[in-house]
Every structure is written in structure tokens, then in C-alpha cells.
Motif scaffolding. Structure first.
Motif, PDB file in Angstrom:
ATOM      1  N   GLY A  76      30.080 -20.267  23.290  1.00 52.26           N
ATOM      2  CA  GLY A  76      30.874 -21.338  22.694  1.00 52.26           C
ATOM      3  C   GLY A  76      30.048 -22.521  22.232  1.00 52.26           C
ATOM      4  O   GLY A  76      30.592 -23.509  21.727  1.00 52.26           O
ATOM      5  N   VAL A  77      28.728 -22.448  22.373  1.00 52.73           N
ATOM      6  CA  VAL A  77      27.838 -23.560  22.048  1.00 52.73           C
ATOM      7  C   VAL A  77      27.475 -23.553  20.565  1.00 52.73           C
ATOM      8  O   VAL A  77      27.164 -22.503  19.995  1.00 52.73           O
ATOM      9  N   ALA A  78      27.513 -24.747  19.948  1.00 53.88           N
ATOM     10  CA  ALA A  78      27.082 -24.895  18.555  1.00 53.88           C
ATOM     11  C   ALA A  78      25.582 -24.618  18.478  1.00 53.88           C
ATOM     12  O   ALA A  78      24.821 -24.972  19.381  1.00 53.88           O
ATOM     13  N   GLN A  79      25.167 -23.988  17.391  1.00 52.47           N
ATOM     14  CA  GLN A  79      23.774 -23.594  17.222  1.00 52.47           C
ATOM     15  C   GLN A  79      23.028 -24.563  16.312  1.00 52.47           C
ATOM     16  O   GLN A  79      23.632 -25.290  15.532  1.00 52.47           O
ATOM     17  N   GLY A  80      21.701 -24.549  16.409  1.00 52.42           N
ATOM     18  CA  GLY A  80      20.881 -25.384  15.544  1.00 52.42           C
ATOM     19  C   GLY A  80      21.075 -26.859  15.846  1.00 52.42           C
ATOM     20  O   GLY A  80      21.195 -27.267  16.990  1.00 52.42           O
ATOM     21  N   ALA A  81      21.144 -27.655  14.775  1.00 52.24           N
ATOM     22  CA  ALA A  81      21.272 -29.107  14.916  1.00 52.24           C
ATOM     23  C   ALA A  81      22.709 -29.545  15.194  1.00 52.24           C
ATOM     24  O   ALA A  81      22.956 -30.720  15.447  1.00 52.24           O
ATOM     25  N   ASP A  82      23.647 -28.614  15.118  1.00 53.32           N
ATOM     26  CA  ASP A  82      25.050 -28.955  15.351  1.00 53.32           C
ATOM     27  C   ASP A  82      25.277 -29.253  16.830  1.00 53.32           C
ATOM     28  O   ASP A  82      24.573 -28.755  17.701  1.00 53.32           O
ATOM     29  N   ASP A  83      26.284 -30.087  17.114  1.00 51.76           N
ATOM     30  CA  ASP A  83      26.547 -30.507  18.471  1.00 51.76           C
ATOM     31  C   ASP A  83      28.002 -30.251  18.813  1.00 51.76           C
ATOM     32  O   ASP A  83      28.893 -30.774  18.157  1.00 51.76           O
ATOM     33  N   GLY A  84      28.235 -29.462  19.814  1.00 54.80           N
ATOM     34  CA  GLY A  84      29.603 -29.199  20.245  1.00 54.80           C
ATOM     35  C   GLY A  84      29.654 -27.974  21.130  1.00 54.80           C
ATOM     36  O   GLY A  84      28.716 -27.171  21.186  1.00 54.80           O
TER      37      GLY A  84
END
Length: 112
Positions: A76-84
Motif C-alpha cells: 500500500g506504500v507509494a513508490q518513488g518520490a510520492d508520499d502516501g
């Protein structure tokens, strides 16, 4: 030990597709990968992403159709530079049927 509810068959979801289950805990996107793995995550990241069931699935990730954020379906974790982070829901496949944790029923959950 968790209890589970039957939410349908694997064939109800096309490969590399998703369906939405509406629950007291919110909308949950249930994904089927090209190799028939199944995953369940929240449909929406509050105020930011979604509807993820309309996103583009690639491997065990999905790209949010509104912001192009990529989420790992396993964590469920956002990948790369995304946050969430989205909730991931427990489910399993048995004899072609999909069973989702009864925790999605929230306070309405029936115990035996």
C-alpha cells in the motif's frame, strides 16, 4: 483468528483489472494481476489519489489515474518520490472464490 467474507469469484475480475467492494470501512479496490494474484487496498488516499481501481496495473503496482502516483499493491506504500500509504486488506483465494477479511465490516462486524 480473522474471519472472512466471500466477495465473489476470481473470474469476476479481469486479469490486470480491479473491482470495488463498498464496505462500512470505505471502498476497497480488489485487484487481480496477470498471473492471478489478488490484492485488496483502499480505493482512495484521502485528498490525494484515486480512484485506484481505474488505475493502470503493472506487475504488483497500480498507477493512480488522477496524479500518476504509483502504489505497491502488497504494502500500500507509494513508490518513488510520492508520499502516501493505503490500507492493505487481508484476503485469500480458495477454489476460485475470493475471501476478504471481515474487518472491512467495522463496527457492523458479526462475531460467532
Amino acid at each position: 483468528m480473522s474471519q472472512y467474507i466471500d466477495i465473489g469469484t476470481l473470474e469476476d475480475i479481469p486479469q490486470r483489472g480491479a473491482r470495488v467492494v463498498r464496505t462500512p470501512e470505505g471502498e476497497i479496490a480488489v485487484f487481480r494481476t496477470a498471473d492471478d494474484q489478488i490484492f485488496a487496498i483502499d480505493e482512495w488516499l484521502p485528498g490525494k489519489a484515486g480512484p485506484l481501481s481505474n488505475g493502470i496495473q503493472h506487475g504488483t503496482c497500480v498507477t493512480d489515474p488522477m496524479r500518476n502516483w504509483v502504489f505497491d499493491l502488497r504494502s500500500g506504500v507509494a513508490q518513488g518520490a510520492d508520499d502516501g500509504h493505503l490500507r492493505v486488506w487481508d484476503l485469500y483465494l480458495q477454489d476460485g472464490r475470493i475471501f476478504l477479511t471481515s474487518e472491512v465490516l467495522g463496527a457492523a462486524r458479526v462475531t460467532s
